[in-house]
Design a protein around this motif. Structure first.
Motif, PDB file in Angstrom:
ATOM      1  N   GLU A  74       9.087  16.750  44.454  1.00 44.63           N
ATOM      2  CA  GLU A  74       9.087  16.100  45.766  1.00 44.63           C
ATOM      3  C   GLU A  74      10.322  16.495  46.574  1.00 44.63           C
ATOM      4  OE1 GLU A  74       8.526  14.617  42.898  1.00 44.63           O
ATOM      5  OE2 GLU A  74       6.357  14.257  43.116  1.00 44.63           O
ATOM      6  N   ALA A  75      11.479  16.539  45.911  1.00 43.60           N
ATOM      7  CA  ALA A  75      12.720  16.920  46.601  1.00 43.60           C
ATOM      8  C   ALA A  75      12.648  18.370  47.058  1.00 43.60           C
ATOM      9  CB  ALA A  75      13.923  16.702  45.687  1.00 43.60           C
ATOM     10  N   LEU A  76      12.059  19.214  46.226  1.00 46.53           N
ATOM     11  CA  LEU A  76      11.904  20.626  46.601  1.00 46.53           C
ATOM     12  C   LEU A  76      11.012  20.753  47.830  1.00 46.53           C
ATOM     13  CD1 LEU A  76      11.306  23.670  44.349  1.00 46.53           C
ATOM     14  CD2 LEU A  76       9.611  23.140  46.098  1.00 46.53           C
ATOM     15  N   ILE A  77       9.893  20.058  47.821  1.00 45.37           N
ATOM     16  CA  ILE A  77       8.961  20.133  48.949  1.00 45.37           C
ATOM     17  C   ILE A  77       9.626  19.655  50.235  1.00 45.37           C
ATOM     18  CG2 ILE A  77       6.822  19.184  49.893  1.00 45.37           C
ATOM     19  CD1 ILE A  77       5.717  19.119  47.051  1.00 45.37           C
ATOM     20  N   ALA A  78      10.409  18.576  50.126  1.00 41.52           N
ATOM     21  CA  ALA A  78      11.084  18.046  51.309  1.00 41.52           C
ATOM     22  C   ALA A  78      12.088  19.049  51.871  1.00 41.52           C
ATOM     23  CB  ALA A  78      11.783  16.736  50.957  1.00 41.52           C
ATOM     24  N   ALA A  79      12.834  19.731  50.979  1.00 40.87           N
ATOM     25  CA  ALA A  79      13.835  20.702  51.430  1.00 40.87           C
ATOM     26  C   ALA A  79      13.179  21.897  52.116  1.00 40.87           C
ATOM     27  CB  ALA A  79      14.683  21.167  50.247  1.00 40.87           C
ATOM     28  N   VAL A  80      12.080  22.375  51.549  1.00 36.39           N
ATOM     29  CA  VAL A  80      11.384  23.522  52.138  1.00 36.39           C
ATOM     30  C   VAL A  80      10.720  23.131  53.453  1.00 36.39           C
ATOM     31  CG1 VAL A  80       9.526  25.195  51.807  1.00 36.39           C
ATOM     32  CG2 VAL A  80      11.030  24.629  49.902  1.00 36.39           C
ATOM     33  N   GLU A  81      10.110  21.965  53.462  1.00 35.38           N
ATOM     34  CA  GLU A  81       9.447  21.489  54.677  1.00 35.38           C
ATOM     35  C   GLU A  81      10.439  21.285  55.816  1.00 35.38           C
ATOM     36  OE1 GLU A  81       5.766  18.447  55.429  1.00 35.38           O
ATOM     37  OE2 GLU A  81       7.450  17.720  54.250  1.00 35.38           O
ATOM     38  N   ASN A  82      11.668  20.933  55.445  1.00 35.63           N
ATOM     39  CA  ASN A  82      12.723  20.713  56.441  1.00 35.63           C
ATOM     40  C   ASN A  82      13.326  22.021  56.938  1.00 35.63           C
ATOM     41  OD1 ASN A  82      14.335  18.878  57.962  1.00 35.63           O
ATOM     42  ND2 ASN A  82      16.046  19.263  56.559  1.00 35.63           N
ATOM     43  N   GLY A  83      12.955  23.130  56.306  1.00 37.04           N
ATOM     44  CA  GLY A  83      13.484  24.428  56.725  1.00 37.04           C
ATOM     45  C   GLY A  83      14.790  24.810  56.089  1.00 37.04           C
ATOM     46  N   TYR A  85      15.140  25.951  53.123  1.00 37.73           N
ATOM     47  CA  TYR A  85      14.847  27.173  52.368  1.00 37.73           C
ATOM     48  C   TYR A  85      13.513  27.733  52.876  1.00 37.73           C
ATOM     49  CZ  TYR A  85      18.422  25.341  49.256  1.00 37.73           C
ATOM     50  OH  TYR A  85      19.593  24.851  48.755  1.00 37.73           O
ATOM     51  N   SER A  86      13.411  29.047  52.873  1.00 37.49           N
ATOM     52  CA  SER A  86      12.167  29.654  53.335  1.00 37.49           C
ATOM     53  C   SER A  86      11.049  29.511  52.318  1.00 37.49           C
ATOM     54  CB  SER A  86      12.386  31.139  53.646  1.00 37.49           C
ATOM     55  OG  SER A  86      12.791  31.841  52.479  1.00 37.49           O
ATOM     56  N   SER A  87      11.418  29.320  51.048  1.00 36.19           N
ATOM     57  CA  SER A  87      10.397  29.198  50.009  1.00 36.19           C
ATOM     58  C   SER A  87      10.900  28.332  48.870  1.00 36.19           C
ATOM     59  CB  SER A  87       9.999  30.587  49.473  1.00 36.19           C
ATOM     60  OG  SER A  87      11.136  31.226  48.904  1.00 36.19           O
ATOM     61  N   GLY A  88       9.965  27.803  48.106  1.00 28.69           N
ATOM     62  CA  GLY A  88      10.287  27.004  46.924  1.00 28.69           C
ATOM     63  C   GLY A  88       9.307  27.317  45.818  1.00 28.69           C
ATOM     64  N   LEU A  89       9.813  27.424  44.603  1.00 35.08           N
ATOM     65  CA  LEU A  89       8.992  27.793  43.457  1.00 35.08           C
ATOM     66  C   LEU A  89       9.003  26.666  42.432  1.00 35.08           C
ATOM     67  CD1 LEU A  89       7.373  29.924  41.832  1.00 35.08           C
ATOM     68  CD2 LEU A  89       9.571  30.800  40.996  1.00 35.08           C
ATOM     69  N   VAL A  90       7.808  26.270  41.991  1.00 34.04           N
ATOM     70  CA  VAL A  90       7.667  25.216  40.981  1.00 34.04           C
ATOM     71  C   VAL A  90       7.164  25.840  39.686  1.00 34.04           C
ATOM     72  CG1 VAL A  90       6.471  23.092  40.352  1.00 34.04           C
ATOM     73  CG2 VAL A  90       7.241  23.438  42.701  1.00 34.04           C
ATOM     74  N   LEU A  91       7.924  25.649  38.588  1.00 40.05           N
ATOM     75  CA  LEU A  91       7.569  26.185  37.275  1.00 40.05           C
ATOM     76  C   LEU A  91       7.470  25.028  36.281  1.00 40.05           C
ATOM     77  CD1 LEU A  91       9.998  29.246  37.176  1.00 40.05           C
ATOM     78  CD2 LEU A  91       7.561  29.274  37.695  1.00 40.05           C
ATOM     79  N   PRO A  92       6.320  24.466  36.102  1.00 35.80           N
ATOM     80  CA  PRO A  92       6.171  23.331  35.175  1.00 35.80           C
ATOM     81  C   PRO A  92       6.246  23.778  33.714  1.00 35.80           C
ATOM     82  CG  PRO A  92       4.041  23.964  36.040  1.00 35.80           C
ATOM     83  CD  PRO A  92       5.064  24.808  36.767  1.00 35.80           C
ATOM     84  N   SER A  93       6.520  22.826  32.836  1.00 41.58           N
ATOM     85  CA  SER A  93       6.645  23.148  31.414  1.00 41.58           C
ATOM     86  C   SER A  93       5.328  23.652  30.826  1.00 41.58           C
ATOM     87  CB  SER A  93       7.108  21.915  30.635  1.00 41.58           C
ATOM     88  OG  SER A  93       6.214  20.830  30.844  1.00 41.58           O
ATOM     89  N   ALA A  94       4.218  23.269  31.453  1.00 38.69           N
ATOM     90  CA  ALA A  94       2.924  23.736  30.958  1.00 38.69           C
ATOM     91  C   ALA A  94       2.816  25.249  31.014  1.00 38.69           C
ATOM     92  CB  ALA A  94       1.807  23.117  31.785  1.00 38.69           C
ATOM     93  N   MET A  95       3.664  25.844  31.805  1.00 36.56           N
ATOM     94  CA  MET A  95       3.637  27.293  31.922  1.00 36.56           C
ATOM     95  C   MET A  95       4.107  27.955  30.628  1.00 36.56           C
ATOM     96  SD  MET A  95       5.489  29.588  34.829  1.00 36.56           S
ATOM     97  CE  MET A  95       5.414  31.373  34.786  1.00 36.56           C
ATOM     98  N   VAL A  96       4.908  27.233  29.858  1.00 36.00           N
ATOM     99  CA  VAL A  96       5.370  27.767  28.584  1.00 36.00           C
ATOM    100  C   VAL A  96       4.182  28.051  27.677  1.00 36.00           C
ATOM    101  CG1 VAL A  96       6.765  27.311  26.541  1.00 36.00           C
ATOM    102  CG2 VAL A  96       7.543  26.546  28.788  1.00 36.00           C
ATOM    103  N   ASP A  97       3.253  27.107  27.632  1.00 31.90           N
ATOM    104  CA  ASP A  97       2.071  27.294  26.809  1.00 31.90           C
ATOM    105  C   ASP A  97       1.229  28.463  27.309  1.00 31.90           C
ATOM    106  OD1 ASP A  97       2.864  25.086  25.346  1.00 31.90           O
ATOM    107  OD2 ASP A  97       1.748  23.688  26.629  1.00 31.90           O
ATOM    108  N   SER A  98       1.139  28.589  28.627  1.00 29.92           N
ATOM    109  CA  SER A  98       0.337  29.668  29.202  1.00 29.92           C
ATOM    110  C   SER A  98       0.888  31.029  28.830  1.00 29.92           C
ATOM    111  CB  SER A  98       0.273  29.522  30.723  1.00 29.92           C
ATOM    112  OG  SER A  98      -0.356  28.315  31.076  1.00 29.92           O
ATOM    113  N   ARG A  99       2.194  31.175  28.905  1.00 31.44           N
ATOM    114  CA  ARG A  99       2.775  32.502  28.664  1.00 31.44           C
ATOM    115  C   ARG A  99       2.755  32.860  27.190  1.00 31.44           C
ATOM    116  NH1 ARG A  99       9.282  32.394  28.384  1.00 31.44           N
ATOM    117  NH2 ARG A  99       9.566  30.309  27.564  1.00 31.44           N
ATOM    118  N   THR A 100       2.877  31.865  26.289  1.00 31.09           N
ATOM    119  CA  THR A 100       2.859  32.166  24.859  1.00 31.09           C
ATOM    120  C   THR A 100       1.452  32.456  24.351  1.00 31.09           C
ATOM    121  OG1 THR A 100       2.738  29.797  24.377  1.00 31.09           O
ATOM    122  CG2 THR A 100       4.927  30.815  24.413  1.00 31.09           C
ATOM    123  N   GLN A 101       0.451  31.939  25.027  1.00 36.20           N
ATOM    124  CA  GLN A 101      -0.932  32.142  24.601  1.00 36.20           C
ATOM    125  C   GLN A 101      -1.600  33.304  25.333  1.00 36.20           C
ATOM    126  OE1 GLN A 101      -2.946  28.402  25.053  1.00 36.20           O
ATOM    127  NE2 GLN A 101      -1.378  27.279  23.887  1.00 36.20           N
TER     128      GLN A 101
END
Length: 348
Positions: A74-83, A85-101
């Motif tokens: 939520e804080a990331l979205i607010a910062a990007v929406e406010n301008g 940062y030009s972009s924001g990247l979200v990397l959830p922990s579920a991605m760990v499972d995706s990359r190992t499998q």
């Protein structure tokens, strides 16, 4: 006779206190502006990042990337929406499972409202390339949707803003000369000076020739000074001089056209402001390439700023710019001839 008329026109031009002041100030201000602008480009990409997997954040830092961590999505979205940062990247922990499998890695990216499509595609490409390093050692292929696009012309290093500003400065100086040239002609017609001169053996062709020579010479000298002081003349001096000369021809022709329809100085200023907006559009697309459109190259000054840009920033050769110079020469000649024909009617 023509030489005497040119000298007279130059004196009359600078006798107009408004244009004499504007001419001097514009040279000083534009040159100062060039040196005030940054001479280097920040090649790092700063972006917002939220992840609950610490090993992932390390991959997205360094080599031109600067990740600023946030405690929540939520804080990331607010910062990007406010301008912030030009972009924001979200990397959830579920991605760990995706990359190992060996499953497809999903990158969730947020962009500021004013981020252009081209910028989004470029950032997507960078993030996808970085995400390739997140796959497990036993996974040979990273299943990531990559978006790749070359933005503009490839160069070994980005072009500083002040170097992209030079064609705009040249056009702004030319625009001042357009209004000054048109005002000079209109005042001579309205005050009867032109008719008095034509009573002498001097004919209209000599009258227009003297005006053209004065306009071309005055415009060329000023833009030559700007290009020389900013250090851009040394790149390809002959090409630069030829470009500035045909550009001065085009601008003088536009001055003739304005003088043929304007009735006084206020009318000249009105037409001049309209011309200013139209003529500078191609230069703005060099500063902000993403706003360019296909119809921009229908504006004659496109060929001027494109030649300046190619020569100063990419080291273009005669082969690269010959077509542009020919178009400028033909367009400028047509503008002067058409302006002379229309002005001739005001003497009848």
């Amino acid at each position: 006779m023509i030489q005497a008329l040119v000298q007279k026109d130059i004196k009359l031009f600078f006798r107009n206190q408004f244009f004499a002041l504007i001419t001097g100030l514009s040279l000083v201000i534009y040159i100062a502006l060039y040196f005030v602008l940054p001479d280097s480009v920040n090649q790092s990409l700063s972006f917002a990042l939220y992840t609950d997997a610490s090993d992932m954040s390390e991959v997205f830092n360094g080599n031109g990337l600067e990740a600023v961590s946030f405690d929540s999505q939520e804080a990331l979205i607010a910062a990007v929406e406010n301008g912030d940062y030009s972009s924001g990247l979200v990397l959830p922990s579920a991605m760990v499972d995706s990359r190992t499998q060996g499953e497809q890695i999903t990158l969730q990216v947020y962009y500021a409202p004013d981020t252009t499509t081209e910028e989004r595609e470029a950032i997507n490409s960078v993030f996808s390339a970085k995400a390739s390093g997140l796959v497990a050692p036993d996974v040979t292929t990273a299943r990531i949707n990559r978006v790749t696009e070359v933005l503009g012309r490839f160069t070994e290093a980005p072009i500083p803003l002040r170097d992209r500003m030079v064609p705009t400065l040249v056009l702004l100086i030319f625009t001042v000369e357009v209004m000054g040239m048109a005002t000079l002609i209109v005042e001579e017609i309205e005050h009867g000076t032109a008719r008095a001169v034509l009573i002498t053996p001097l004919g209209l062709p000599q009258f227009f020739t003297s005006k053209a020579l004065m306009g071309i010479g005055l415009a060329f000298v000023q833009v030559f000074i700007v290009v020389a002081i900013t250090g851009n003349l040394a790149t390809s001096p002959l090409i630069m001089i030829a470009t500035l000369l045909v550009g001065s021809l085009l601008i003088t022709g536009i001055g003739f056209l304005i003088a043929s329809v304007a009735r006084d100085m206020m009318s000249v200023m009105a037409w001049g402001m309209l011309i200013l907006v139209v003529l500078t559009l191609p230069a703005i697309t060099i500063i902000l390439p993403t706003i360019g459109a296909g119809w921009i190259d229908l504006i004659p000054t496109y060929f001027l700023v494109d030649t300046l840009h190619q020569t100063m920033n990419f080291g273009a050769s005669w082969v690269d710019v010959t077509s542009n110079l020919l178009i400028l020469l033909i367009t400028g000649g047509i503008a002067i001839l058409l302006g002379s024909v229309l002005l001739r009617r005001r003497f009848s």
